[in-house]
Design a protein around this motif. Structure first.
Motif, PDB file in Angstrom:
ATOM      1  N   PHE A   1      34.619 -81.365 -38.179  1.00 16.80           N
ATOM      2  CA  PHE A   1      36.012 -81.613 -38.526  1.00 16.80           C
ATOM      3  C   PHE A   1      36.201 -82.894 -39.317  1.00 16.80           C
TER       4      PHE A   1
ATOM      5  N   ARG B   1      43.474 -82.246 -37.364  1.00 13.68           N
ATOM      6  CA  ARG B   1      42.067 -82.002 -37.022  1.00 13.68           C
ATOM      7  C   ARG B   1      41.864 -82.115 -35.513  1.00 13.68           C
TER       8      ARG B   1
ATOM      9  N   THR C   1      50.924 -76.262 -43.458  1.00 15.95           N
ATOM     10  CA  THR C   1      52.077 -76.334 -44.364  1.00 15.95           C
ATOM     11  C   THR C   1      52.376 -77.767 -44.804  1.00 15.95           C
TER      12      THR C   1
ATOM     13  N   LEU D   1      50.253 -80.195 -45.040  1.00 13.98           N
ATOM     14  CA  LEU D   1      49.064 -80.902 -45.508  1.00 13.98           C
ATOM     15  C   LEU D   1      48.818 -80.656 -46.992  1.00 13.98           C
ATOM     16  N   ASP D   2      48.086 -81.555 -47.622  1.00 11.36           N
ATOM     17  CA  ASP D   2      47.738 -81.333 -49.018  1.00 11.36           C
ATOM     18  C   ASP D   2      46.649 -80.265 -49.096  1.00 11.36           C
ATOM     19  N   VAL D   3      46.449 -79.724 -50.281  1.00  9.59           N
ATOM     20  CA  VAL D   3      45.576 -78.552 -50.391  1.00  9.59           C
ATOM     21  C   VAL D   3      44.112 -78.850 -50.067  1.00  9.59           C
ATOM     22  N   ILE D   4      43.666 -80.078 -50.292  1.00  8.57           N
ATOM     23  CA  ILE D   4      42.267 -80.387 -49.972  1.00  8.57           C
ATOM     24  C   ILE D   4      42.083 -80.430 -48.456  1.00  8.57           C
TER      25      ILE D   4
ATOM     26  N   GLN E   1      43.989 -78.967 -46.305  1.00  6.03           N
ATOM     27  CA  GLN E   1      44.184 -77.596 -45.862  1.00  6.03           C
ATOM     28  C   GLN E   1      42.863 -76.815 -45.925  1.00  6.03           C
ATOM     29  N   ALA E   2      42.185 -76.916 -47.043  1.00  3.67           N
ATOM     30  CA  ALA E   2      40.926 -76.180 -47.198  1.00  3.67           C
ATOM     31  C   ALA E   2      39.864 -76.731 -46.251  1.00  3.67           C
ATOM     32  N   GLN E   3      39.838 -78.053 -46.060  1.00  4.41           N
ATOM     33  CA  GLN E   3      38.860 -78.651 -45.128  1.00  4.41           C
ATOM     34  C   GLN E   3      39.053 -78.068 -43.729  1.00  4.41           C
TER      35      GLN E   3
ATOM     36  N   TRP F   1      40.788 -75.345 -42.651  1.00  4.88           N
ATOM     37  CA  TRP F   1      40.615 -73.893 -42.514  1.00  4.88           C
ATOM     38  C   TRP F   1      39.154 -73.469 -42.595  1.00  4.88           C
ATOM     39  N   ASN F   2      38.387 -74.157 -43.421  1.00  4.34           N
ATOM     40  CA  ASN F   2      36.978 -73.776 -43.503  1.00  4.34           C
ATOM     41  C   ASN F   2      36.279 -73.961 -42.166  1.00  4.34           C
TER      42      ASN F   2
ATOM     43  N   LEU G   1      47.062 -68.037 -49.248  1.00  4.47           N
ATOM     44  CA  LEU G   1      46.326 -68.532 -48.091  1.00  4.47           C
ATOM     45  C   LEU G   1      45.991 -67.367 -47.155  1.00  4.47           C
TER      46      LEU G   1
ATOM     47  N   ARG H   1      43.208 -65.312 -48.273  1.00  5.45           N
ATOM     48  CA  ARG H   1      41.941 -66.011 -48.175  1.00  5.45           C
ATOM     49  C   ARG H   1      41.412 -66.027 -46.740  1.00  5.45           C
ATOM     50  N   ILE H   2      42.288 -66.201 -45.764  1.00  6.22           N
ATOM     51  CA  ILE H   2      41.783 -66.430 -44.410  1.00  6.22           C
ATOM     52  C   ILE H   2      41.830 -65.203 -43.504  1.00  6.22           C
TER      53      ILE H   2
END
Ligand code: SF4
Lengths: 198, 301
Positions: A111, A132, A153, A155-158, A160-162, A164-165, A187, A190-191
Motif C-alpha cells: 500500500f 490506504r 472519488t 483522490l487524484d487519478v494517480i 486512485q490507480a495506486q 485500486w491496483n 473506472l 477497469r475494475i
C-alpha cells in the motif's frame, strides 16, 4: 458462497419515505461488481445494509445463506468516500491498524504505507494516505467481501490507480467478493467483472 | 491581453512551534498562470497541490499568517489588497468549495441576489424547483446546495469566475449542465478558472489545462493535448496523470507528492521522475515555452 440482499426495504422510521424499496442483489466470492445509480437512489444505504451497518426494515441480508454474524469482526467490510470520518482522530495510525489484526509488512509495502506514518495522527496525513489505511485495515481484518462506496472519488487519478491496483491484487489472491459503488464508468469497466444499475 | 496574470507567485505560512520556534511552510512556489477573456482554464492536480490556496490568494482571503510574494496582475494592474477587496464579489466571483459560505440565516432567493428573472432561469436550468428560493441553506441537500452556489456566481456580472471544485455531489447530468453554463459564460467573454480533480470533464470543457504539483504549475497546455495523449504532453507528471486514468492504462507511478515543509531543493517532481538528471536535483527548472504550451522541466519535450 455469496453475499445476498433479498428483497430489502429500508427507511429510517415510519414517517419517512422509503430510501430503498424491494432491492435484491447477489455477490459471489471472487466476483467484482460495479453498482451505478443517480444520486438519491439509495446506493450508499444498500452498501451499509450489506455490511451490516444498518438493518433492513424488511427483507434480509444473507451471507452464505445465514444472517450476518452479530459478534466479532464482520466478514463484510465497508470502505467509504471520506477516510477521515472512518478513523478515530485521537489514535495514532499504527494503533488503527493493530486493532484489526497483526501488522503485516508485505501489506504496508504493497500500500505504500511508510513506517513513520504509523506514529502520526490522522489529521497529519492527506486523504489519499488515510484511504490506504482504511483499505489496509479492512484487508487485515480478514474480510471475505469488500464494499467500496466511492472510495477514490476524492483522490487524484494517480493515487486512485495506486490504491485500486493493490485492492484488485488482494481481491484476486483472496478470492474476495467486491462491490464498487462508483459514478465513473471508465473506472467501473477497469475494475469490475459485472455492472448493475440501481 | 490577459485578464489575470500570475508570475512567480509564492505563498508560505508562518507556523509557531514551542517557545520562539518558527517555521515557514512553503505551500505555493514559483507559480505562473494566465487567463484570457473568453477562455476556461482548468487547474488539475491532487489535493495538497495548492489549487484552493491559489483561489484564496487571488481573492485576497488568505489567513493572516500567510506571506505572499510574486506578482498578480488583473487587467494589467497589480492586484493590491485594496483592489482585491473592491473586485471581490463584483468583478471577481468565487464558487466556493463549501456550503458553509452560505449565510445560514438567510433564505436562498435573496441570498443568491441578482434580478429574480435571471435567478429563476438559472435555477430552472439546474433543475432546482422554484420553491428553492424560499428555503434556508440547511434545508438543501448537498447536490442542491452546490447548484445554488454555482448560480450565485453566475448571476453576478463578474468578469472572472473562480470555481473551486464545483461539481462533486452533483449527478453527471448536473455537472455537465454546470460546465455548459461555464462554457457559455466564457463564450460571452468572461474568463473562468476551473479548479477540479475531475480531469476527464476538465479536458472536455476547458480551453487550456494547468497541471499543479506540490504548489507549482508544472505544465500549461491546450486541453486538446490531454485528449491526444502523453506524446502531446510536455511534463513527466502530466504524462503520468494521463497514464493513470482508468481508460488509459490505470498504471500509477510510485511515491507521493512531497509535503510543504519537506520540499526537494531542485525540481519538485525529481524524487518520482524517471528522467531526472544531476541538474534536476540541484536547481529548480525555469518555465519554458514548448510547442504552444509552458513547461517547468529541463527535459520537457
Ligand atoms: S526537471 Fe528533471 S526531475 Fe523535474 S520533471 Fe523534468 S526531468 Fe524530471
Amino acid at each position: 458462497m455469496a453475499l445476498e440482499a433479498q428483497d430489502v426495504y429500508f427507511r429510517y422510521n415510519k414517517k419517512q419515505p422509503w430510501v430503498l424499496e424491494g432491492r435484491s442483489l447477489k455477490l459471489e466470492r471472487g466476483e467484482r461488481l460495479a453498482l451505478f445509480a443517480p444520486s438519491g437512489r439509495g446506493k450508499s444505504t444498500l452498501a451499509m445494509l450489506l455490511a451490516g451497518y444498518l438493518a433492513p426494515t424488511q427483507g434480509q441480508i444473507l451471507l452464505d445463506g445465514e444472517p450476518l454474524p452479530s459478534k466479532g469482526v464482520c466478514p463484510v467490510q465497508l470502505i467509504y468516500q471520506h477516510p477521515e470520518k472512518a478513523i478515530n482522530p485521537r489514535w495514532r495510525l499504527g494503533r488503527v491498524l493493530e486493532e484489526s489484526g497483526s501488522l503485516q509488512e508485505d501489506m504496508l509495502e504493497a500500500f505504500g504505507i511508510e513506517r513513520p506514518w504509523l506514529q502520526r495522527f490522522p489529521r497529519e496525513l492527506s486523504g489519499g494516505e488515510l484511504q490506504r489505511f482504511c483499505v489496509a485495515r479492512a484487508l487485515l481484518s480478514g474480510a471475505q467481501y469488500l464494499i467500496c462506496d466511492e472510495i477514490s472519488t476524492m483522490l487524484d487519478v494517480i493515487t486512485q490507480a495506486q490504491i485500486w491496483n493493490v485492492v484488485l491484487a488482494e481481491a484476486e489472491k483472496r478470492k474476495l467478493g467486491l462491490l464498487a459503488v462508483t459514478h465513473n464508468r471508465h473506472l467501473a469497466q477497469r475494475i469490475c467483472t459485472r455492472m448493475v444499475e440501481l | 491581453m490577459n485578464l489575470l496574470e500570475i508570475q512567480d507567485l509564492s505563498v508560505s505560512f508562518r507556523m509557531y512551534g514551542r517557545g520562539l520556534e518558527q517555521t515557514d511552510l512553503q505551500v505555493i512556489s514559483g507559480l505562473h498562470l494566465a487567463v484570457r477573456p473568453g477562455e476556461i482554464v482548468a487547474i488539475a492536480g491532487s489535493s495538497g497541490s495548492g489549487k484552493s490556496l491559489l483561489a484564496s490568494a487571488i481573492l485576497g482571503i488568505l489567513p493572516g499568517n500567510a506571506a505572499v510574494y510574486g506578482q498578480m496582475l488583473y487587467k494589467g494592474e497589480e492586484l493590491t489588497p485594496q483592489r482585491q477587496q473592491r473586485l471581490r464579489g463584483s468583478e471577481i466571483a468565487l464558487v466556493p468549495q463549501s456550503v458553509a459560505y452560505l449565510d445560514p440565516l438567510m433564505k436562498v432567493g435573496p441570498q443568491t441576489g441578482g434580478p429574480a428573472e435571471k435567478r429563476r432561469s438559472l435555477f430552472k436550468r439546474f433543475g432546482l424547483p422554484t420553491q428553492t428560493e424560499q428555503l434556508y441553506p440547511f434545508q438543501l441537500s448537498g447536490g442542491m446546495a452546490r447548484r445554488v452556489l454555482v448560480s450565485t456566481a453566475l448571476i453576478t456580472d463578474a468578469k472572472l469566475i473562480i470555481a473551486d471544485e464545483p461539481t462533486p455531489g452533483m449527478s453527471l447530468d448536473q455537472a455537465l449542465e454546470a460546465l455548459r453554463l461555464f462554457r457559455e459564460m466564457a463564450d460571452e467573454g468572461k474568463a473562468v478558472l476551473l479548479i477540479t480533480h475531475d480531469i476527464d470533464l476538465a479536458f472536455e470543457f476547458a480551453d487550456r489545462v494547468a497541471v499543479f504539483y506540490a504548489g507549482t504549475t508544472v505544465e500549461t497546455a491546450p486541453a486538446s493535448d490531454f485528449k491526444t495523449g502523453p506524446e502531446a504532453l510536455r511534463h513527466p507528471y502530466s504524462k503520468a496523470l494521463w497514464r493513470a486514468l482508468p481508460q488509459n492504462g490505470f498504471t500509477p507511478i510510485e511515491g507521493f507528492q512531497p509535503y510543504a515543509g519537506s520540499l526537494p531543493k531542485g525540481c519538485l517532481f525529481a524524487p518520482r521522475c524517471p528522467y531526472k538528471t544531476e541538474q534536476c536535483i540541484k536547481e529548480v527548472p525555469p518555465v519554458q515555452e514548448v510547442r504552444g504550451g509552458e513547461v517547468r522541466c529541463y527535459h520537457g519535450t
